[in-house]
Design a protein around this motif. Sequence first.
Motif, mmCIF file in Angstrom:
data_model
loop_
_atom_site.group_PDB
_atom_site.id
_atom_site.type_symbol
_atom_site.label_atom_id
_atom_site.label_comp_id
_atom_site.label_asym_id
_atom_site.label_seq_id
_atom_site.Cartn_x
_atom_site.Cartn_y
_atom_site.Cartn_z
ATOM 1 N N GLU A 1 0.823 -1.192 0.000
ATOM 2 C CA GLU A 1 0.000 0.000 0.000
ATOM 3 C C GLU A 1 0.864 1.252 0.000
ATOM 4 O OE1 GLU A 1 -2.320 0.810 3.501
ATOM 5 O OE2 GLU A 1 -0.878 -0.167 4.830
ATOM 6 N N GLY A 2 0.395 2.255 -0.687
ATOM 7 C CA GLY A 2 1.076 3.527 -0.692
ATOM 8 C C GLY A 2 0.871 4.266 0.613
ATOM 9 N N VAL A 3 1.911 4.936 1.064
ATOM 10 C CA VAL A 3 1.898 5.652 2.334
ATOM 11 C C VAL A 3 1.949 7.160 2.122
ATOM 12 C CG1 VAL A 3 3.124 6.026 4.507
ATOM 13 C CG2 VAL A 3 2.934 3.715 3.554
ATOM 14 N N SER A 4 2.914 7.609 1.329
ATOM 15 C CA SER A 4 3.128 9.043 1.170
ATOM 16 C C SER A 4 3.944 9.303 -0.079
ATOM 17 C CB SER A 4 3.853 9.605 2.399
ATOM 18 O OG SER A 4 3.978 11.016 2.329
ATOM 19 N N CYS A 5 3.818 10.503 -0.606
ATOM 20 C CA CYS A 5 4.559 10.905 -1.794
ATOM 21 C C CYS A 5 5.028 12.340 -1.633
ATOM 22 C CB CYS A 5 3.690 10.781 -3.046
ATOM 23 S SG CYS A 5 4.489 11.313 -4.582
ATOM 24 N N LEU A 6 6.210 12.605 -2.139
ATOM 25 C CA LEU A 6 6.780 13.944 -2.191
ATOM 26 C C LEU A 6 7.255 14.228 -3.600
ATOM 27 C CD1 LEU A 6 8.047 16.557 -0.931
ATOM 28 C CD2 LEU A 6 10.076 15.171 -0.464
ATOM 29 N N THR A 7 6.813 15.351 -4.161
ATOM 30 C CA THR A 7 7.331 15.816 -5.446
ATOM 31 C C THR A 7 8.084 17.107 -5.204
ATOM 32 O OG1 THR A 7 5.095 16.695 -5.889
ATOM 33 C CG2 THR A 7 5.743 14.686 -7.026
ATOM 34 N N SER A 8 9.405 17.010 -5.327
ATOM 35 C CA SER A 8 10.256 18.164 -5.055
ATOM 36 C C SER A 8 10.077 19.269 -6.077
ATOM 37 C CB SER A 8 11.715 17.733 -5.023
ATOM 38 O OG SER A 8 11.958 16.827 -3.969
ATOM 39 N N SER A 9 9.631 18.918 -7.291
ATOM 40 C CA SER A 9 9.486 19.914 -8.338
ATOM 41 C C SER A 9 8.520 21.021 -7.950
ATOM 42 C CB SER A 9 9.029 19.251 -9.633
ATOM 43 O OG SER A 9 7.819 18.541 -9.447
ATOM 44 N N ASP A 10 7.451 20.671 -7.253
ATOM 45 C CA ASP A 10 6.506 21.682 -6.796
ATOM 46 C C ASP A 10 6.384 21.730 -5.279
ATOM 47 O OD1 ASP A 10 3.268 20.020 -7.462
ATOM 48 O OD2 ASP A 10 5.022 19.375 -6.328
ATOM 49 N N GLY A 11 7.159 20.907 -4.588
ATOM 50 C CA GLY A 11 7.209 20.953 -3.140
ATOM 51 C C GLY A 11 5.945 20.520 -2.448
ATOM 52 N N THR A 12 5.194 19.598 -3.039
ATOM 53 C CA THR A 12 3.941 19.162 -2.446
ATOM 54 C C THR A 12 4.027 17.716 -1.991
ATOM 55 O OG1 THR A 12 2.927 18.501 -4.558
ATOM 56 C CG2 THR A 12 2.650 20.789 -3.854
ATOM 57 N N THR A 13 3.082 17.350 -1.141
ATOM 58 C CA THR A 13 3.053 16.020 -0.542
ATOM 59 C C THR A 13 1.655 15.452 -0.576
ATOM 60 O OG1 THR A 13 2.689 16.914 1.690
ATOM 61 C CG2 THR A 13 4.975 16.556 1.012
ATOM 62 N N TYR A 14 1.595 14.141 -0.385
ATOM 63 C CA TYR A 14 0.327 13.450 -0.240
ATOM 64 C C TYR A 14 0.501 12.353 0.804
ATOM 65 C CZ TYR A 14 -3.861 10.753 -1.020
ATOM 66 O OH TYR A 14 -5.049 10.101 -0.832
ATOM 67 N N TYR A 15 -0.537 12.146 1.617
ATOM 68 C CA TYR A 15 -0.520 11.119 2.644
ATOM 69 C C TYR A 15 -1.766 10.253 2.559
ATOM 70 C CZ TYR A 15 3.013 14.118 4.743
ATOM 71 O OH TYR A 15 4.133 14.883 4.968
ATOM 72 N N ALA A 16 -1.566 8.970 2.719
ATOM 73 C CA ALA A 16 -2.701 8.077 2.862
ATOM 74 C C ALA A 16 -3.457 8.416 4.144
ATOM 75 C CB ALA A 16 -2.239 6.624 2.893
ATOM 76 N N ASP A 17 -4.763 8.194 4.119
ATOM 77 C CA ASP A 17 -5.574 8.524 5.283
ATOM 78 C C ASP A 17 -5.097 7.817 6.548
ATOM 79 O OD1 ASP A 17 -8.795 8.745 3.548
ATOM 80 O OD2 ASP A 17 -7.175 10.199 3.787
ATOM 81 N N SER A 18 -4.572 6.616 6.393
ATOM 82 C CA SER A 18 -4.174 5.825 7.542
ATOM 83 C C SER A 18 -2.993 6.419 8.304
ATOM 84 C CB SER A 18 -3.835 4.396 7.108
ATOM 85 O OG SER A 18 -2.786 4.385 6.157
ATOM 86 N N VAL A 19 -2.231 7.287 7.665
ATOM 87 C CA VAL A 19 -1.051 7.865 8.311
ATOM 88 C C VAL A 19 -1.124 9.377 8.435
ATOM 89 C CG1 VAL A 19 0.328 5.961 7.417
ATOM 90 C CG2 VAL A 19 0.351 8.171 6.225
ATOM 91 N N LYS A 20 -2.124 9.992 7.871
ATOM 92 C CA LYS A 20 -2.231 11.442 7.886
ATOM 93 C C LYS A 20 -2.279 11.963 9.319
ATOM 94 C CE LYS A 20 -4.647 12.883 4.562
ATOM 95 N NZ LYS A 20 -5.792 13.164 3.661
ATOM 96 N N GLY A 21 -1.476 12.964 9.577
ATOM 97 C CA GLY A 21 -1.389 13.525 10.909
ATOM 98 C C GLY A 21 -0.360 12.870 11.798
ATOM 99 N N ARG A 22 0.133 11.706 11.413
ATOM 100 C CA ARG A 22 1.148 10.996 12.179
ATOM 101 C C ARG A 22 2.491 10.934 11.471
ATOM 102 N NH1 ARG A 22 0.581 5.747 13.139
ATOM 103 N NH2 ARG A 22 -0.694 5.354 11.282
#
Length: 131
Positions: free
Chosen positions: A46-67
């Motif tokens: 399962e995917g957990v998190s992603c970082l794209t340095s080109s635009d400096g944005t992130t994404y988090y799976a709901d299961s880990v968001k906030g932690r």
Amino acid sequence: QVQLVESGGGLVQPGGSLRLSCAASGLTLDEYAIAWFRQAPGKEREGVSCLTSSDGTTYYADSVKGRFTIFRDNAKNTVYLQMNSLKPEDTAVYYCAASNRVTSARHLGVLSIIDGWYDHWGQGTQVTVSS
């Protein structure tokens, strides 16, 4: 040649913290997305998190968001996953992966942590959360 090396896994008690590292070589972070995935025994990856340095944005799976927090150190060409408030269900082998097709974690959202986007994978590091 692109190479990703994870480190930082280990055994922690519930509520504890770990910081995972993904040291990248053969690529520049501005041109690749770096994502963290995990796979527990008997479960799909399962995917957990992603970082794209080109635009400096992130994404988090709901299961880990906030932690969990994903961040980078450009000087070291390394991406980290800071994991706080760990739960037993976080127990898994954690992998980092790189993609040059994921251009924005923010725009792609959950699509940024789909396996098929990622061409390069590390060897994995074990995280065990147990009393």
